[in-house]
Motif scaffolding. Structure first.
Motif, short mmCIF file in Angstrom:
data_model
loop_
_atom_site.label_atom_id
_atom_site.label_comp_id
_atom_site.label_asym_id
_atom_site.label_seq_id
_atom_site.Cartn_x
_atom_site.Cartn_y
_atom_site.Cartn_z
N UNK A 192 -15.04 15.30 -4.44
CA UNK A 192 -13.65 14.90 -4.64
C UNK A 192 -12.71 16.08 -4.39
N UNK A 193 -13.09 17.23 -4.83
CA UNK A 193 -12.26 18.42 -4.62
C UNK A 193 -12.07 18.68 -3.13
N UNK A 194 -13.15 18.61 -2.38
CA UNK A 194 -13.07 18.84 -0.93
C UNK A 194 -12.24 17.75 -0.25
N UNK A 195 -12.39 16.52 -0.70
CA UNK A 195 -11.65 15.41 -0.11
C UNK A 195 -10.15 15.57 -0.33
N UNK A 196 -9.75 15.87 -1.58
CA UNK A 196 -8.34 16.00 -1.91
C UNK A 196 -7.71 17.25 -1.31
N UNK A 255 -15.19 9.36 1.42
CA UNK A 255 -15.33 9.42 2.89
C UNK A 255 -14.53 8.27 3.47
N UNK A 256 -13.63 8.57 4.39
CA UNK A 256 -12.84 7.51 4.99
C UNK A 256 -13.73 6.55 5.77
N UNK A 257 -13.46 5.27 5.65
CA UNK A 257 -14.25 4.25 6.34
C UNK A 257 -13.87 4.14 7.81
N UNK A 258 -12.64 4.52 8.16
CA UNK A 258 -12.20 4.46 9.54
C UNK A 258 -12.23 5.86 10.17
N UNK A 259 -12.62 5.96 11.43
CA UNK A 259 -12.70 7.28 12.07
C UNK A 259 -11.32 7.89 12.34
N UNK A 260 -10.28 7.06 12.31
CA UNK A 260 -8.92 7.56 12.51
C UNK A 260 -7.95 6.66 11.73
N UNK A 261 -6.78 7.19 11.44
CA UNK A 261 -5.75 6.42 10.73
C UNK A 261 -5.19 5.35 11.65
N UNK A 262 -4.85 4.19 11.07
CA UNK A 262 -4.38 3.06 11.86
C UNK A 262 -3.00 2.63 11.39
#
Length: 258
Positions: A35-39, A223-230
């Motif tokens: 979580x720390x790395x993600x944020x 972990x983001x489910x999409x490889x890029x923002x939409x």
């Protein structure tokens, strides 16, 4: 089970949680670091973080040593007492709810699962009727003083990241925001609350004049489910798919283009 209940009666639930927080398992330590790395992609030293619905602070703990200005908003006094005991003056703690206006509002308290306490009677009914939380009892109510996101921004400055976890009250929280921010996340519950999620995404898209992007994480994943923002149209198409509806719950992340 008898020993566990005895400990609760002797020490109190909050004290048990406090003691356990200092003896993390290896898997819990890994989750905190993840979580720390993600944020870290949203929050740097001196960043401002609004934790709306802080509960016992599981999204605060990964950030507590990173020199981030943390504003924790939590309506339940039991959780507030725990946060004060654990973090003291390291964070700012407000015992309030967050909604569309400054007012007093009734909160429905679940005494056997306080993480599911909510201001939304509609959310409680829809999830309980579907069988998801059929064993949960919302058996108490409390009057809570509400504030708004606009009030928080005026008081503490523009946040770099806002986490919203309010058990079905997300749209009401967003209605108290009349300006673009940097990044925010909001919890979703599907399929029961698909339309409510779409209403939230629509509100944010209109607020930003369509200058906003979306991604999401399933359940408690970082972990983001999409490889890029939409964009808005793409996220609405995705929310209507069976694949998304089968995720059950998670967090949608919203990034405003400045």
């Amino acid at each position: 089970m008898k020993v566990k209940n005895l400990m609760k009666n002797v020490f109190g639930m909050n004290n048990i949680k406090f003691i356990k927080s200092w003896f993390r398992s290896s898997s819990e330590k890994v989750l905190i670091e993840q979580r720390r790395e993600f944020y870290a992609q949203f929050l740097k030293p001196d960043s401002v973080f609004f934790d709306i619905g802080a509960n016992y602070g599981n999204r605060i703990e990964p950030l507590i040593h990173d020199k981030i200005k943390i504003i924790a908003i939590e309506p339940q006094i039991e959780c507030v007492r725990y946060l004060r005991k654990k973090y003291g003056k390291k964070i700012t703690i407000l015992q309030n709810g967050v909604g569309k206006e400054i007012e007093t509002k009734l909160m429905y308290i679940s005494t056997n699962a306080n993480i599911l306490s909510s201001f939304s009677r509609e959310w409680i009914d829809s999830t309980k009727n579907s069988g998801r939380f059929k064993k949960i009892k919302w058996d108490k109510t409390r009057k809570i003083e509400m504030i708004t996101l606009d009030y928080l921004i005026a008081t503490y400055g523009n946040p770099d990241f806002i986490k919203i976890d309010v058990e079905g009250f997300e749209l009401e929280v967003l209605k108290g925001l009349s300006q673009n921010v940097n990044v925010l996340s909001l919890e979703y519950t599907v399929p029961e609350r698909k339309e409510a999620l779409i209403d939230c995404l629509s509100y944010l898209n209109n607020l930003s004049n369509s200058n906003v992007l979306f991604n999401y994480c399933i359940t408690e994943n970082t972990v983001f489910s999409l490889p890029h923002w939409v964009d808005y149209n793409e996220i609405i198409k995705l929310v209507n798919t069976n694949a998304f509806l089968n995720t059950q719950f998670g967090d949608v992340y919203v990034k405003f283009n400045q």
